[in-house]
Design a protein around this motif. Structure first.
Motif, mmCIF file in Angstrom:
data_model
loop_
_atom_site.group_PDB
_atom_site.id
_atom_site.type_symbol
_atom_site.label_atom_id
_atom_site.label_comp_id
_atom_site.label_asym_id
_atom_site.label_seq_id
_atom_site.Cartn_x
_atom_site.Cartn_y
_atom_site.Cartn_z
ATOM 1 N N HIS A 5 0.842 -1.186 0.000
ATOM 2 C CA HIS A 5 0.000 0.000 0.000
ATOM 3 C C HIS A 5 0.882 1.241 0.000
ATOM 4 N N THR A 6 0.427 2.290 -0.670
ATOM 5 C CA THR A 6 1.173 3.539 -0.730
ATOM 6 C C THR A 6 0.351 4.664 -0.116
ATOM 7 N N HIS A 7 1.005 5.449 0.729
ATOM 8 C CA HIS A 7 0.423 6.658 1.308
ATOM 9 C C HIS A 7 1.221 7.840 0.768
ATOM 10 N N SER A 8 0.572 8.975 0.596
ATOM 11 C CA SER A 8 1.289 10.146 0.081
ATOM 12 C C SER A 8 1.014 11.365 0.949
ATOM 13 N N ALA A 9 1.958 12.288 0.874
ATOM 14 C CA ALA A 9 1.806 13.571 1.550
ATOM 15 C C ALA A 9 2.513 14.619 0.701
ATOM 16 N N THR A 10 1.925 15.795 0.634
ATOM 17 C CA THR A 10 2.539 16.910 -0.088
ATOM 18 C C THR A 10 2.853 17.994 0.933
ATOM 19 N N THR A 11 4.066 18.532 0.821
ATOM 20 C CA THR A 11 4.544 19.496 1.806
ATOM 21 C C THR A 11 5.250 20.658 1.111
ATOM 22 N N THR A 12 5.385 21.734 1.844
ATOM 23 C CA THR A 12 6.130 22.886 1.342
ATOM 24 C C THR A 12 7.622 22.761 1.643
ATOM 25 N N ALA A 13 8.006 21.756 2.404
ATOM 26 C CA ALA A 13 9.424 21.540 2.724
ATOM 27 C C ALA A 13 10.194 21.144 1.467
ATOM 28 N N SER A 14 11.479 21.407 1.473
ATOM 29 C CA SER A 14 12.315 21.013 0.338
ATOM 30 C C SER A 14 12.487 19.503 0.309
ATOM 31 N N PRO A 15 12.782 18.936 -0.860
ATOM 32 C CA PRO A 15 13.029 17.491 -0.935
ATOM 33 C C PRO A 15 14.164 17.048 -0.010
ATOM 34 N N LEU A 16 15.204 17.853 0.090
ATOM 35 C CA LEU A 16 16.322 17.483 0.949
ATOM 36 C C LEU A 16 15.916 17.475 2.414
ATOM 37 N N ARG A 17 15.125 18.459 2.829
ATOM 38 C CA ARG A 17 14.678 18.488 4.231
ATOM 39 C C ARG A 17 13.761 17.312 4.526
ATOM 40 N N ALA A 18 12.869 16.978 3.601
ATOM 41 C CA ALA A 18 11.989 15.822 3.788
ATOM 42 C C ALA A 18 12.836 14.560 3.974
ATOM 43 N N TYR A 19 13.825 14.397 3.132
ATOM 44 C CA TYR A 19 14.725 13.243 3.234
ATOM 45 C C TYR A 19 15.430 13.232 4.592
ATOM 46 N N GLN A 20 15.955 14.375 5.012
ATOM 47 C CA GLN A 20 16.699 14.435 6.270
ATOM 48 C C GLN A 20 15.840 14.016 7.452
ATOM 49 N N VAL A 21 14.601 14.491 7.502
ATOM 50 C CA VAL A 21 13.723 14.140 8.619
ATOM 51 C C VAL A 21 13.454 12.635 8.629
ATOM 52 N N SER A 146 5.283 22.590 9.517
ATOM 53 C CA SER A 146 5.508 23.538 10.622
ATOM 54 C C SER A 146 6.919 24.115 10.555
ATOM 55 N N GLU A 147 7.872 23.335 10.088
ATOM 56 C CA GLU A 147 9.252 23.829 9.944
ATOM 57 C C GLU A 147 9.386 24.838 8.816
ATOM 58 N N SER A 148 8.619 24.642 7.748
ATOM 59 C CA SER A 148 8.806 25.483 6.562
ATOM 60 C C SER A 148 7.861 26.679 6.525
ATOM 61 N N SER A 149 7.050 26.849 7.562
ATOM 62 C CA SER A 149 6.126 28.006 7.558
ATOM 63 C C SER A 149 6.699 29.174 8.319
#
Length: 149
Positions: A5-21, A146-149
């Motif tokens: 199963h696949t879940h998705s989320a869209t965020t304003t964070a950068s791809p690198l920040r998403a990866y880091q978290v 919350s980090e990117s706002s």
């Protein structure tokens, strides 16, 4: 039994920040609250960002689930393999991070395989894992936003 199963989320964070978290396994407790099935994560390294081969353990209602980072491409992809000590539960988790002009989409695909002693409980375990995956993605998105706002 096998399920994917696949879940998705869209965020304003950068791809690198998403990866880091996602790759900072030892910091999950800072943004992912404990739940009925997830009790926390213990990492096997002092490094902040996990690398291929690094190990960890998730404490769950099924017991300890041992994990390992199997692929890591900063800003793009990170994958984990998890299993119980008797291998009756095996889980593959892949996060694909897709950059758009202003947004980042994270796709979390979970592959669940249940055999042996847990097989009779598969009809209960699979939906519980899917719910936990959806919960994880909701908290990941909220933390990143919350980090990117």
């Amino acid at each position: 039994m096998f399920s994917e199963h696949t879940h998705s989320a869209t965020t304003t964070a950068s791809p690198l920040r998403a990866y880091q978290v996602i790759a900072e396994i030892g910091d999950y407790d800072s943004w992912l609250p404990k739940s009925g099935s997830y009790r926390g994560t213990v990492v096997g390294t002092d490094r902040r960002e996990a690398l291929v081969g690094d190990t960890y353990a998730d404490c769950t209602t099924l017991g300890i689930v041992f994990g390992k980072v199997i692929i890591a491409e900063p800003g793009k992809l990170i994958g984990f393999r998890q299993q119980t000590s008797d291998e009756s539960l095996r889980i593959g988790i892949t996060y694909r991070i897709i950059a758009d002009q202003l947004l980042t989409t994270i796709l979390r695909t979970g592959r669940i395989e249940i055999t042996g002693r847990l097989r009779p409980l598969a009809l209960f375990i699979v939906p519980a894992i899917r719910r936990e995956n959806a919960r994880t993605m909701r908290h990941l998105k909220a933390h990143l936003d919350s980090e990117s706002s």
